[in-house]
Design a protein around this motif. Structure first.
Motif, PDB file in Angstrom:
ATOM      1  N   LEU A 171     -37.652  14.658  44.193  1.00 39.68           N
ATOM      2  CA  LEU A 171     -37.183  13.508  43.427  1.00 39.68           C
ATOM      3  C   LEU A 171     -35.887  13.027  44.064  1.00 39.68           C
ATOM      4  O   LEU A 171     -34.944  13.803  44.232  1.00 39.68           O
ATOM      5  CB  LEU A 171     -36.930  13.961  41.978  1.00 39.68           C
ATOM      6  N   VAL A 172     -35.857  11.754  44.446  1.00 44.30           N
ATOM      7  CA  VAL A 172     -34.644  11.156  45.005  1.00 44.30           C
ATOM      8  C   VAL A 172     -33.972  10.368  43.887  1.00 44.30           C
ATOM      9  O   VAL A 172     -34.621   9.576  43.198  1.00 44.30           O
ATOM     10  CB  VAL A 172     -34.989  10.228  46.190  1.00 44.30           C
ATOM     11  N   VAL A 173     -32.677  10.618  43.698  1.00 43.90           N
ATOM     12  CA  VAL A 173     -31.991  10.056  42.528  1.00 43.90           C
ATOM     13  C   VAL A 173     -30.800   9.206  42.956  1.00 43.90           C
ATOM     14  O   VAL A 173     -29.953   9.656  43.728  1.00 43.90           O
ATOM     15  CB  VAL A 173     -31.500  11.212  41.617  1.00 43.90           C
ATOM     16  N   THR A 174     -30.753   7.992  42.439  1.00 48.84           N
ATOM     17  CA  THR A 174     -29.594   7.135  42.719  1.00 48.84           C
ATOM     18  C   THR A 174     -29.343   6.200  41.540  1.00 48.84           C
ATOM     19  O   THR A 174     -30.141   6.125  40.611  1.00 48.84           O
ATOM     20  CB  THR A 174     -29.799   6.314  44.010  1.00 48.84           C
ATOM     21  N   GLU A 175     -28.214   5.515  41.601  1.00 44.39           N
ATOM     22  CA  GLU A 175     -27.947   4.446  40.648  1.00 44.39           C
ATOM     23  C   GLU A 175     -28.228   3.120  41.334  1.00 44.39           C
ATOM     24  O   GLU A 175     -28.296   3.060  42.562  1.00 44.39           O
ATOM     25  CB  GLU A 175     -26.474   4.489  40.199  1.00 44.39           C
ATOM     26  N   GLY A 176     -28.410   2.064  40.569  1.00 44.62           N
ATOM     27  CA  GLY A 176     -28.557   0.737  41.154  1.00 44.62           C
ATOM     28  C   GLY A 176     -27.181   0.216  41.548  1.00 44.62           C
ATOM     29  O   GLY A 176     -26.889  -0.040  42.714  1.00 44.62           O
ATOM     30  N   VAL A 177     -26.312   0.083  40.535  1.00 47.45           N
ATOM     31  CA  VAL A 177     -24.904  -0.278  40.741  1.00 47.45           C
ATOM     32  C   VAL A 177     -24.086   0.922  40.297  1.00 47.45           C
ATOM     33  O   VAL A 177     -24.285   1.430  39.186  1.00 47.45           O
ATOM     34  CB  VAL A 177     -24.523  -1.512  39.891  1.00 47.45           C
ATOM     35  N   PHE A 178     -23.183   1.399  41.141  1.00 47.04           N
ATOM     36  CA  PHE A 178     -22.457   2.629  40.825  1.00 47.04           C
ATOM     37  C   PHE A 178     -21.313   2.373  39.857  1.00 47.04           C
ATOM     38  O   PHE A 178     -20.554   1.419  40.020  1.00 47.04           O
ATOM     39  CB  PHE A 178     -21.972   3.298  42.111  1.00 47.04           C
ATOM     40  N   SER A 179     -21.221   3.281  38.872  1.00 43.94           N
ATOM     41  CA  SER A 179     -20.356   3.012  37.731  1.00 43.94           C
ATOM     42  C   SER A 179     -18.873   3.065  38.058  1.00 43.94           C
ATOM     43  O   SER A 179     -18.082   2.409  37.410  1.00 43.94           O
ATOM     44  CB  SER A 179     -20.675   3.985  36.595  1.00 43.94           C
ATOM     45  N   MET A 180     -18.475   3.830  39.040  1.00 44.34           N
ATOM     46  CA  MET A 180     -17.051   3.959  39.335  1.00 44.34           C
ATOM     47  C   MET A 180     -16.627   3.121  40.540  1.00 44.34           C
ATOM     48  O   MET A 180     -15.449   2.989  40.814  1.00 44.34           O
ATOM     49  CB  MET A 180     -16.683   5.428  39.582  1.00 44.34           C
ATOM     50  N   ASP A 181     -17.590   2.595  41.291  1.00 41.22           N
ATOM     51  CA  ASP A 181     -17.265   1.828  42.493  1.00 41.22           C
ATOM     52  C   ASP A 181     -17.771   0.391  42.453  1.00 41.22           C
ATOM     53  O   ASP A 181     -17.268  -0.450  43.188  1.00 41.22           O
ATOM     54  CB  ASP A 181     -17.843   2.532  43.731  1.00 41.22           C
ATOM     55  N   GLY A 182     -18.778   0.153  41.640  1.00 40.18           N
ATOM     56  CA  GLY A 182     -19.308  -1.199  41.531  1.00 40.18           C
ATOM     57  C   GLY A 182     -20.165  -1.625  42.708  1.00 40.18           C
ATOM     58  O   GLY A 182     -20.612  -2.765  42.779  1.00 40.18           O
ATOM     59  N   ASP A 183     -20.393  -0.713  43.660  1.00 39.71           N
ATOM     60  CA  ASP A 183     -21.223  -1.071  44.812  1.00 39.71           C
ATOM     61  C   ASP A 183     -22.697  -0.789  44.511  1.00 39.71           C
ATOM     62  O   ASP A 183     -23.026  -0.094  43.561  1.00 39.71           O
ATOM     63  CB  ASP A 183     -20.757  -0.329  46.071  1.00 39.71           C
ATOM     64  N   LEU A 202     -35.979   7.781  41.690  1.00 41.49           N
ATOM     65  CA  LEU A 202     -35.522   7.468  40.325  1.00 41.49           C
ATOM     66  C   LEU A 202     -34.260   6.620  40.456  1.00 41.49           C
ATOM     67  O   LEU A 202     -33.278   7.052  41.062  1.00 41.49           O
ATOM     68  CB  LEU A 202     -35.202   8.772  39.580  1.00 41.49           C
ATOM     69  N   VAL A 203     -34.294   5.417  39.906  1.00 38.96           N
ATOM     70  CA  VAL A 203     -33.110   4.553  39.923  1.00 38.96           C
ATOM     71  C   VAL A 203     -32.585   4.400  38.501  1.00 38.96           C
ATOM     72  O   VAL A 203     -33.312   3.991  37.599  1.00 38.96           O
ATOM     73  CB  VAL A 203     -33.436   3.157  40.513  1.00 38.96           C
ATOM     74  N   ASP A 204     -31.327   4.758  38.313  1.00 43.75           N
ATOM     75  CA  ASP A 204     -30.639   4.542  37.036  1.00 43.75           C
ATOM     76  C   ASP A 204     -29.843   3.254  37.196  1.00 43.75           C
ATOM     77  O   ASP A 204     -28.853   3.211  37.924  1.00 43.75           O
ATOM     78  CB  ASP A 204     -29.728   5.746  36.763  1.00 43.75           C
ATOM     79  N   ASP A 205     -30.285   2.203  36.506  1.00 44.96           N
ATOM     80  CA  ASP A 205     -29.653   0.891  36.701  1.00 44.96           C
ATOM     81  C   ASP A 205     -28.795   0.478  35.504  1.00 44.96           C
ATOM     82  O   ASP A 205     -28.763  -0.693  35.119  1.00 44.96           O
ATOM     83  CB  ASP A 205     -30.730  -0.164  36.999  1.00 44.96           C
ATOM     84  N   ALA A 206     -28.070   1.437  34.965  1.00 45.71           N
ATOM     85  CA  ALA A 206     -27.237   1.187  33.780  1.00 45.71           C
ATOM     86  C   ALA A 206     -26.322  -0.033  33.953  1.00 45.71           C
ATOM     87  O   ALA A 206     -26.149  -0.822  33.022  1.00 45.71           O
ATOM     88  CB  ALA A 206     -26.407   2.428  33.457  1.00 45.71           C
ATOM     89  N   HIS A 207     -25.758  -0.180  35.155  1.00 48.27           N
ATOM     90  CA  HIS A 207     -24.771  -1.255  35.348  1.00 48.27           C
ATOM     91  C   HIS A 207     -25.360  -2.486  36.023  1.00 48.27           C
ATOM     92  O   HIS A 207     -24.665  -3.471  36.224  1.00 48.27           O
ATOM     93  CB  HIS A 207     -23.587  -0.738  36.164  1.00 48.27           C
ATOM     94  N   GLY A 208     -26.634  -2.425  36.403  1.00 51.55           N
ATOM     95  CA  GLY A 208     -27.242  -3.577  37.055  1.00 51.55           C
ATOM     96  C   GLY A 208     -28.099  -4.389  36.092  1.00 51.55           C
ATOM     97  O   GLY A 208     -28.164  -5.617  36.175  1.00 51.55           O
TER      98      GLY A 208
END
Ligand code: PLP
Length: 383
Positions: A171-183, A202-208
């Motif tokens: 399982l490859v895990v990342t965020e869409g937009v990173f919560s502490m950097d905004g990138d 798996l993409v966690d897109d909480a901030h996107g």
């Protein structure tokens, strides 16, 4: 050591390291303003990116939902807590984002825990971006699967980990937009690597979600990527709370069997699902709000060019100013507060050592004068 000693010791260590976390009481606040101890501040710490938390349409939907369904679900979704507003919302989300199914969770934290716990076993591997959110890394570290972290947003670093394996799945895990950097993550590259190696992304897109992509459909839509697992949360741009996992038919059925956070926890209040339906509509029709947000981001970035701090490579609502030193970041945040701007200083271990920062978040409700007031104060405070 007794429990009491252990607890006192831990607190003492936090205090000594300047890491003691303390809450404030926000007496009355929205995306633009907050009130603490009788003082009013311009709010640059909110994740309410579109300002929907106080939107009259959402409030009315919640009220009507409460009239019709009461204020609580009365049980787990597996007993009798799954109501019509939940089912409708799931169908709307799946349709909007182009997935077969959506499953609601009471929070993004719960969704990530449930997903990783239900999917991964001893023979599996989790490869996560080094800066992935605590809810993902915590779940991964609790999982019996092997956890490896790849360099932040570096597809080549992930590629090195993706060696052929005899057993288990990855399982490859990342965020869409990173919560502490905004990138933003390079989702197309990550998805391609995952696909080639037979892994799941798996993409966690909480901030996107709600903020980027056509109609606010988020980072994956924006980058034209459809990962097998997408987590969206409702505590940020949606203005409420809760989350959904988007996936295929079989995975949804599997999660209904094995995700303990669904089985052994009270379902989201149906009235909240009603408010979320209104929020989804507001997000879909929210181009004006997103334009306002984009204008605020541009205004801030233009104005911040001359500051002696590093502005992060971010085009999103999260605009960190990297200060470096913990004490300096705290001092700056405190000076900003004295001048009526509420900004949070984020220190290690939430961010890597030596990168203490002001996590400035902008939203659609800020006016030009708010951004200018923040910039003026930053210019005054730097000397
Ligand atoms: C906020 C956040 C979460 C947690 O979501 P909640 O719904 O607030 O529990 C999960 N992942 C990321 C990336 C987040 O920023």
């Amino acid at each position: 050591m007794s429990w009491q000693h252990r607890i006192r010791d831990a607190l003492q260590q936090q205090r000594a390291a300047g890491r003691l976390r303390q809450r404030i009481i926000n007496q009355q606040g929205d995306a633009r303003w907050l009130a603490v101890e009788g003082q009013r501040y311009r709010n640059f710490a909110s994740n309410d990116y579109l300002g929907l938390s106080h939107d009259p349409r959402l409030i009315a939907a919640w009220q009507q939902g409460a009239q019709q369904y009461g204020v609580g679900a009365g049980g787990s979704g597996h007993i009798t807590g799954y109501c019509r507003p939940h089912a409708e919302l799931e169908a709307q989300l799946a349709d909007w984002l182009g997935y077969s199914r959506a499953l609601l969770f009471i929070s993004g934290f719960a969704a990530n825990q449930a997903l990783i716990a239900a999917l991964t076993g001893k023979q599996d591997r989790i490869f996560a971006d080094k800066l992935a959110h605590a809810s993902l890394l915590e779940a991964a570290s609790h999982s019996p699967a092997a956890l490896r972290r790849f360099a932040h947003n570096q597809a080549t670093s992930l590629q090195k980990l993706l060696t052929p394996q005899e057993v288990g799945d990855t399982l490859v895990v990342t965020e869409g937009v990173f919560s502490m950097d905004g990138d933003s993550a390079p989702l197309a590259a990550l998805q391609q690597l995952a696909q080639q190696s037979g892994s799941w992304l798996l993409v966690d897109d909480a901030h996107g979600i709600g903020v980027v992509g056509e109609q606010g459909r988020g980072s994956c839509w924006q980058q034209q990527v459809k990962p097998p697992l997408l987590v969206v949360t409702f505590g940020k741009a949606f203005g409420l709370s809760g989350a959904a996992v988007l996936c295929d038919e079989d995975t949804a059925e599997y999660l209904l069997q094995f995700a303990r956070h669904l089985i052994y926890s009270t379902a989201m209040p149906p009235a909240q699902a009603c408010a979320l339906q209104a929020s989804l509509q507001a997000v879909q029709q929210g181009d004006e709000l997103r334009q306002q947000l984009a204008a605020n981001i541009a205004r801030f970035r233009r104005g911040a060019q001359g500051l002696p701090f590093r502005l992060a490579e971010s085009s999103t609502a999260i605009q960190p100013l990297i200060i470096g030193d913990n004490q300096q970041a705290l001092a700056l945040a405190s000076q900003l507060r004295q001048r009526g701007c509420w900004v949070t200083a984020i220190r290690p271990p939430t961010v890597p050592p030596g990168t203490a920062r002001l996590r400035i978040t902008l939203n659609a409700r800020h006016q030009a004068q708010d951004i200018d007031a923040l910039l003026e104060t930053l210019y005054d405070a730097k000397g």
